[in-house]
Scaffold this motif. Structure first.
Motif, PDB file in Angstrom:
ATOM      1  N   UNK A 221      33.309  20.666  35.676  1.00  0.00           N
ATOM      2  CA  UNK A 221      33.484  19.543  36.596  1.00  0.00           C
ATOM      3  C   UNK A 221      34.835  19.644  37.308  1.00  0.00           C
ATOM      4  N   UNK A 222      35.877  19.983  36.562  1.00  0.00           N
ATOM      5  CA  UNK A 222      37.202  20.137  37.160  1.00  0.00           C
ATOM      6  C   UNK A 222      37.194  21.227  38.235  1.00  0.00           C
ATOM      7  N   UNK A 223      36.622  22.373  37.915  1.00  0.00           N
ATOM      8  CA  UNK A 223      36.617  23.474  38.877  1.00  0.00           C
ATOM      9  C   UNK A 223      35.837  23.115  40.132  1.00  0.00           C
ATOM     10  N   UNK A 224      34.812  22.299  39.968  1.00  0.00           N
ATOM     11  CA  UNK A 224      34.049  21.837  41.123  1.00  0.00           C
ATOM     12  C   UNK A 224      34.859  20.845  41.957  1.00  0.00           C
ATOM     13  N   UNK A 225      35.535  19.919  41.288  1.00  0.00           N
ATOM     14  CA  UNK A 225      36.270  18.862  41.995  1.00  0.00           C
ATOM     15  C   UNK A 225      37.479  19.382  42.759  1.00  0.00           C
ATOM     16  N   UNK A 226      38.103  20.462  42.288  1.00  0.00           N
ATOM     17  CA  UNK A 226      39.289  20.963  42.986  1.00  0.00           C
ATOM     18  C   UNK A 226      38.938  22.013  44.040  1.00  0.00           C
ATOM     19  N   UNK A 227      37.652  22.261  44.253  1.00  0.00           N
ATOM     20  CA  UNK A 227      37.253  23.250  45.252  1.00  0.00           C
ATOM     21  C   UNK A 227      37.634  22.775  46.655  1.00  0.00           C
ATOM     22  N   UNK A 228      37.791  23.721  47.557  1.00  0.00           N
ATOM     23  CA  UNK A 228      38.214  23.427  48.937  1.00  0.00           C
ATOM     24  C   UNK A 228      37.336  22.361  49.586  1.00  0.00           C
ATOM     25  N   UNK A 229      36.032  22.560  49.526  1.00  0.00           N
ATOM     26  CA  UNK A 229      35.128  21.630  50.203  1.00  0.00           C
ATOM     27  C   UNK A 229      35.096  20.262  49.540  1.00  0.00           C
ATOM     28  N   UNK A 230      35.266  20.213  48.210  1.00  0.00           N
ATOM     29  CA  UNK A 230      35.306  18.929  47.520  1.00  0.00           C
ATOM     30  C   UNK A 230      36.530  18.127  47.955  1.00  0.00           C
ATOM     31  N   UNK A 231      37.678  18.802  48.054  1.00  0.00           N
ATOM     32  CA  UNK A 231      38.900  18.108  48.484  1.00  0.00           C
ATOM     33  C   UNK A 231      38.777  17.669  49.933  1.00  0.00           C
ATOM     34  N   UNK A 232      38.199  18.525  50.795  1.00  0.00           N
ATOM     35  CA  UNK A 232      38.002  18.150  52.208  1.00  0.00           C
ATOM     36  C   UNK A 232      37.121  16.912  52.328  1.00  0.00           C
ATOM     37  N   UNK A 233      36.185  16.785  51.412  1.00  0.00           N
ATOM     38  CA  UNK A 233      35.226  15.680  51.495  1.00  0.00           C
ATOM     39  C   UNK A 233      35.743  14.396  50.830  1.00  0.00           C
ATOM     40  N   UNK A 234      36.411  14.553  49.676  1.00  0.00           N
ATOM     41  CA  UNK A 234      36.770  13.376  48.881  1.00  0.00           C
ATOM     42  C   UNK A 234      38.270  13.117  48.778  1.00  0.00           C
ATOM     43  N   UNK A 235      39.105  14.088  49.146  1.00  0.00           N
ATOM     44  CA  UNK A 235      40.543  13.969  48.929  1.00  0.00           C
ATOM     45  C   UNK A 235      41.210  12.982  49.865  1.00  0.00           C
ATOM     46  N   UNK A 236      42.409  12.541  49.471  1.00  0.00           N
ATOM     47  CA  UNK A 236      43.211  11.694  50.344  1.00  0.00           C
ATOM     48  C   UNK A 236      43.810  12.570  51.445  1.00  0.00           C
TER      49      UNK A 236
END
Length: 357
Positions: A221-236
């Motif tokens: 789950x961590x490796x998925x959440x810190x992925x480039x596209x995950x951060x682009x979608x959900x990150x601040x």
């Protein structure tokens, strides 16, 4: 001769065969069963799943089990250890598959492990019981793809372990001792705190969940959440600003996610020959961009199993051969090999056993 009429009629024959072998699956509503992905199907028809959930008739139809180490372990069978000594696993300690390995053939990464326990293994390694002996496996951070004997292990290491822990090792001020004896539990805990603060500075959006929930996230789950596209979608905005420049792979995914399309050269579907595509210093029958479709149901999977599929690569359409004729050697990555072996082959090879088909 394998037209749509044959696909549908053969699917019905094979489905009746599945009902006779795995009746417990069909006790759910028809709508729910039809929506199962092929990965779900392959999981549900596995030996252990039938033993656990099947009816008496389903279990009676099971073939004699093959008893690999992991199956015995999952069923609670225990071995009597020769002694309590922990042996150091050397670089060529184990001989199998016609070569020497640093890990035993029974080695598996632990399932659903949290970040602290994973970090401990990343830094210190782990104790693994193989047969009647205990072995000390080297720190996971020193493992390479060539050290892992199967595509499944390579894929799991690449997707679940490396992204989160290589990121944690980038924490400013964090220096990993070169001597394993210097990496004690105190260092594991203090370095974990340093690395966690670094993660908070890079991926603050993840830590908005409750502390209990965040602590329970698995390393996958961590490796998925810190992925480039995950951060682009959900990150601040601050998280996104700290992202490194996108890789070619991220750019391609980003184009796909935003709906950007390439202009096809023509509407001709080209037949992909056995050595049509050249990359990774060899010839392949599938293009480098080939992926199995996500969350495909059994009928659509069966259609591809029998007929193959059309795949768009760049500006051309290619006809990929029937998936039933694919072999591991035809697939260019460990991820594809694993997905084919785990999700596609079990259910469709079973369906092909249907009497009269």
């Amino acid at each position: 001769d394998i037209d749509e009429a044959f696909v549908l009629s053969s699917f019905e024959i094979a489905t009746e065969y599945l009902k006779s072998c795995f009746s417990f699956i069909f006790k759910a509503s028809e709508e729910k069963v039809d929506a199962y992905t092929i990965g779900t199907w392959s999981s549900k028809i596995s030996y252990n799943s039938v033993k656990k959930h099947g009816t008496a008739e389903d279990i009676a139809r099971l073939p004699p089990p093959n008893f690999p180490t992991l199956w015995n372990k999952s069923c609670g069978r225990k071995f009597l250890l020769e002694d309590e000594i922990v042996h150091d696993a050397g670089p060529g300690q184990f001989i199998y598959q016609d070569r020497a390995w640093c890990i035993p053939e029974s080695f598996q990464f632990p399932e659903k492990i949290n970040r602290l326990e994973g970090w401990r293994r990343w830094l210190q390694g782990a104790i693994h019981v193989d047969g009647t002996k205990k072995w000390r496996i080297k720190p996971y951070r020193t493992l390479r793809g060539i050290d892992l004997p199967s595509g499944e292990l390579k894929t799991e290491f690449k997707i679940s372990w490396k992204p989160i822990f290589t990121k944690m090792m980038e924490a400013p001020g964090l220096e990993i001792p070169t001597e394993l004896k210097d990496i004690d539990e105190a260092f594991v805990l203090s370095s974990f705190e340093i690395a966690t603060e670094y993660l908070k500075s890079c991926f603050s959006f993840i830590f908005k969940a409750s502390e209990e929930k965040v602590d329970a996230y698995t390393i996958g789950t961590w490796s998925s959440k810190i992925s480039y596209n995950s951060v682009k979608k959900h990150g601040t905005a601050e998280d996104i600003a700290k992202l490194p420049p996108p890789t070619v792979r991220n750019k391609r995914r980003g184009e796909k996610l935003t709906g950007e399309k390439l202009l096809l050269e023509d509407d001709v579907v080209h037949d992909a020959g056995p050595v049509q595509f050249i990359y990774q210093d060899k010839a392949w029958c599938v293009p480098k961009s080939f992926q199995f479709p996500p969350k495909v149901n059994r009928l659509n999977g069966w259609r591809r199993w029998l007929q193959g599929a059309i795949h768009v690569d760049g500006t051309k359409k290619w006809r990929i051969k029937p998936y039933r004729t694919l072999r591991g050697i035809d697939l260019p990555s460990g991820e594809l090999k694993t997905e084919f072996k785990i999700s596609w082959k079990p259910i469709f090879t079973k369906m092909m056993e249907a009497p009269g088909l």
